[in-house]
Design a protein around this motif. Structure first.
Motif, PDB file in Angstrom:
ATOM      1  N   UNK A  59      46.588  34.529  31.337  1.00  0.00           N
ATOM      2  CA  UNK A  59      47.498  35.453  32.033  1.00  0.00           C
ATOM      3  C   UNK A  59      46.734  36.669  32.537  1.00  0.00           C
ATOM      4  N   UNK A  60      47.193  37.206  33.667  1.00  0.00           N
ATOM      5  CA  UNK A  60      46.587  38.429  34.204  1.00  0.00           C
ATOM      6  C   UNK A  60      47.088  39.614  33.390  1.00  0.00           C
ATOM      7  N   UNK A  61      46.172  40.436  32.944  1.00  0.00           N
ATOM      8  CA  UNK A  61      46.527  41.633  32.176  1.00  0.00           C
ATOM      9  C   UNK A  61      46.199  42.853  33.012  1.00  0.00           C
ATOM     10  N   UNK A  62      47.197  43.693  33.247  1.00  0.00           N
ATOM     11  CA  UNK A  62      46.981  44.930  34.018  1.00  0.00           C
ATOM     12  C   UNK A  62      47.158  46.110  33.076  1.00  0.00           C
ATOM     13  N   UNK A  63      46.141  46.922  32.989  1.00  0.00           N
ATOM     14  CA  UNK A  63      46.218  48.098  32.111  1.00  0.00           C
ATOM     15  C   UNK A  63      46.727  49.273  32.921  1.00  0.00           C
ATOM     16  N   UNK A  64      47.978  49.612  32.724  1.00  0.00           N
ATOM     17  CA  UNK A  64      48.584  50.672  33.531  1.00  0.00           C
ATOM     18  C   UNK A  64      48.257  52.051  32.960  1.00  0.00           C
ATOM     19  N   UNK A  65      48.000  52.970  33.891  1.00  0.00           N
ATOM     20  CA  UNK A  65      47.867  54.386  33.544  1.00  0.00           C
ATOM     21  C   UNK A  65      49.074  55.114  34.138  1.00  0.00           C
ATOM     22  N   UNK A  66      49.846  55.735  33.290  1.00  0.00           N
ATOM     23  CA  UNK A  66      50.966  56.548  33.769  1.00  0.00           C
ATOM     24  C   UNK A  66      50.542  58.005  33.630  1.00  0.00           C
ATOM     25  N   UNK A  67      50.200  58.653  34.767  1.00  0.00           N
ATOM     26  CA  UNK A  67      49.724  60.036  34.670  1.00  0.00           C
ATOM     27  C   UNK A  67      50.797  60.943  34.081  1.00  0.00           C
ATOM     28  N   UNK A  68      50.345  62.028  33.499  1.00  0.00           N
ATOM     29  CA  UNK A  68      51.299  62.980  32.922  1.00  0.00           C
ATOM     30  C   UNK A  68      52.093  63.687  34.008  1.00  0.00           C
ATOM     31  N   UNK A  69      51.483  63.823  35.195  1.00  0.00           N
ATOM     32  CA  UNK A  69      52.157  64.533  36.281  1.00  0.00           C
ATOM     33  C   UNK A  69      52.023  63.744  37.579  1.00  0.00           C
ATOM     34  N   UNK A  70      53.063  63.870  38.410  1.00  0.00           N
ATOM     35  CA  UNK A  70      53.075  63.214  39.721  1.00  0.00           C
ATOM     36  C   UNK A  70      52.305  64.094  40.699  1.00  0.00           C
ATOM     37  N   UNK A  71      51.215  63.591  41.247  1.00  0.00           N
ATOM     38  CA  UNK A  71      50.367  64.441  42.100  1.00  0.00           C
ATOM     39  C   UNK A  71      49.524  63.564  43.018  1.00  0.00           C
ATOM     40  N   UNK A  72      49.003  64.196  44.075  1.00  0.00           N
ATOM     41  CA  UNK A  72      48.034  63.516  44.933  1.00  0.00           C
ATOM     42  C   UNK A  72      46.778  63.194  44.114  1.00  0.00           C
ATOM     43  N   UNK A 216      39.299  27.339  39.793  1.00  0.00           N
ATOM     44  CA  UNK A 216      40.271  28.267  39.221  1.00  0.00           C
ATOM     45  C   UNK A 216      41.389  28.474  40.229  1.00  0.00           C
ATOM     46  N   UNK A 217      42.616  28.326  39.751  1.00  0.00           N
ATOM     47  CA  UNK A 217      43.800  28.495  40.585  1.00  0.00           C
ATOM     48  C   UNK A 217      44.571  29.702  40.079  1.00  0.00           C
ATOM     49  N   UNK A 218      44.790  30.663  40.961  1.00  0.00           N
ATOM     50  CA  UNK A 218      45.678  31.762  40.579  1.00  0.00           C
ATOM     51  C   UNK A 218      47.112  31.311  40.791  1.00  0.00           C
ATOM     52  N   UNK A 219      47.901  31.341  39.731  1.00  0.00           N
ATOM     53  CA  UNK A 219      49.285  30.888  39.815  1.00  0.00           C
ATOM     54  C   UNK A 219      50.069  31.431  38.630  1.00  0.00           C
ATOM     55  N   UNK A 220      51.337  31.689  38.816  1.00  0.00           N
ATOM     56  CA  UNK A 220      52.219  32.171  37.739  1.00  0.00           C
ATOM     57  C   UNK A 220      51.632  33.394  37.040  1.00  0.00           C
ATOM     58  N   UNK A 221      51.063  34.293  37.846  1.00  0.00           N
ATOM     59  CA  UNK A 221      50.507  35.540  37.338  1.00  0.00           C
ATOM     60  C   UNK A 221      49.390  35.316  36.313  1.00  0.00           C
ATOM     61  N   UNK A 222      48.595  34.300  36.579  1.00  0.00           N
ATOM     62  CA  UNK A 222      47.461  34.029  35.700  1.00  0.00           C
ATOM     63  C   UNK A 222      46.465  33.123  36.405  1.00  0.00           C
TER      64      UNK A 222
END
Ligand SMILES: [Fe+2]
Length: 401
Positions: A59-72, A216-222
């Motif tokens: 499966x594809x793993x995405x490590x999300x960063x949620x910044x503390x503040x909304x900014x450019x 390798x086949x990308x499919x079903x988010x993996x």
């Protein structure tokens, strides 16, 4: 997708007997939208269903960063370490449900064959040259090319020299903007590029080798791995409208006006809920009173990512080749203090940049966090803006924000 193409041998009529040395070849229709969209018909030595071994699914793993503040945001990417190949080396920077934007600086050729089974891909080649070997034939590429790879295309990048890409992957179709095409698909007068600027695969090499060929086949988010017992490029001929192609950003004909032209004039591709635009060297707005850099704007329903390819961006705070800026929705953005005044009378820009505007918010990864300079949001404040010195090259003015 752009127009009809044929490489290699195909029978006089589709769906009829076609043999090589007495052996019936396998016909494959590879198409979009059921049987009503664009398609190509390929003739294989062996059944393309043939699989020797089922490998693992990752499966594809995405490590999300949620910044503390909304900014450019501003990220510097030139220093990222090379690694992986043209697919495994992709490092996700930002994404939403419509598009994934990655950086890639591959250091090795692809040992595996690859097929994206759930999305179209556009690879912008910032640095490097080489060949994408595909089931439709060889597709040479070089610096400045957008390599457009429709879903279902089995391929392998064979790079020559240092490589650096900006990669877009989308579950929706990535197409030539509808308004550039007439009802038959020809690119209309006034469009910023023409069919002649589109380069399909140049040469079909039919591979007859047997052995072990990892796919390798990308499919079903993996990523699903397989082993084939034949070379996947066993096509003796194909024809149709669906195939990979390249278009050089240097062949994009900029549209200019007496006063400032809006970003859609730079549009190069349309996606589902996003666009990809090219900002190219050009003459700027020619009314004597024109302000040739953009008015401030609020992208109320858009997120705007810009990747700076080449040119002198010295008049923008800290922006350099390889920089990525993200101007997210809800905020206003525009030229830095003093630049509107200074741009009056400037007649040309030497910038080269690729922009992706999305209608839906983009999420950031921890990779983006590590590249974020953390201070770009302050750069519109007079006291911290660096200002431009009179010695700066006026043509280095970045004409879009
Ligand atoms: Fe903008």
């Amino acid at each position: 997708m752009p127009f009809y193409q044929r490489l290699g041998e195909v029978p006089r009529k589709r769906h009829t007997v076609f043999r090589e040395n007495g052996t019936l070849l396998t016909e494959e229709v590879l198409g979009l939208e059921g049987f009503s969209g664009n398609e190509s018909i390929l003739y294989h030595l062996l059944s393309p269903c043939r699989i020797q071994e089922l490998g693992p699914f990752e499966p594809i793993v995405r490590e999300e960063w949620v910044p503390e503040a909304h900014a450019h945001r501003h990220m510097k990417t030139m220093g990222i370490e090379p690694g992986g190949d043209a697919v495994s080396g992709r490092r996700l920077l930002m994404w939403n449900d419509d598009v994934e934007i990655s950086l890639c600086r591959p250091s090795a050729p692809m040992e595996r064959y690859y097929r994206n089974g759930e999305g179209d891909e556009v690879v912008f080649v910032h640095e490097g040259r080489g060949t994408v070997e595909t089931i439709f034939g060889d597709l040479p590429y070089r610096q400045g090319d957008y390599v457009v790879i429709p879903r279902g295309t089995t391929y392998r990048f064979v790079p020559e020299g240092e490589q650096r890409y900006l990669v877009f992957e989308s579950p929706g179709l990535i197409e030539i903007p509808r308004r550039y095409r007439n009802e038959y698909g020809q690119l209309v007068e006034g469009a910023p590029y023409y069919n002649r600027d589109i380069h399909p695969p140049t040469e079909l090499n039919t591979h007859r080798e047997r052995g072990e060929f990892p796919l390798t086949l990308r499919v079903r988010d993996g990523y699903q791995s397989y082993v084939l017992d034949y070379h996947p490029f066993d096509v003796v001929g194909w024809d149709g409208y669906l195939y990979p192609w390249t278009f050089s950003i240097h062949d994009f004909e900029p549209i200019t006006g007496r006063v400032h032209q809006p970003p859609p004039s730079h549009q190069t591709f349309q996606g589902q809920n996003f666009v990809i635009c090219s900002f190219c060297p050009r003459k700027l707005d020619f009314d004597p009173d024109a302000i040739p850099i953009p008015y401030h704007h609020s992208n109320l329903q858009s997120e705007e990512m810009i990747y700076y390819v080449s040119g002198n961006f010295g008049s923008r705070k800290a922006v350099e080749v390889g920089s990525v800026t993200l101007h997210p929705s809800g905020l206003t953005h525009g030229p830095h203090p003093g630049l509107a005044e200074r741009s009056i009378g400037v007649t040309e820009t030497h910038e080269l940049a690729v922009m992706c505007d999305t209608f839906r918010p983009l999420k950031l990864t921890t990779f983006a966090r590590d590249l974020d300079d953390g201070s770009y949001w302050q750069s519109w404040s007079e006291e911290v803006a660096p200002g431009a010195t009179p010695d700066d090259d006026p043509a280095g003015l970045t004409s879009h924000f």
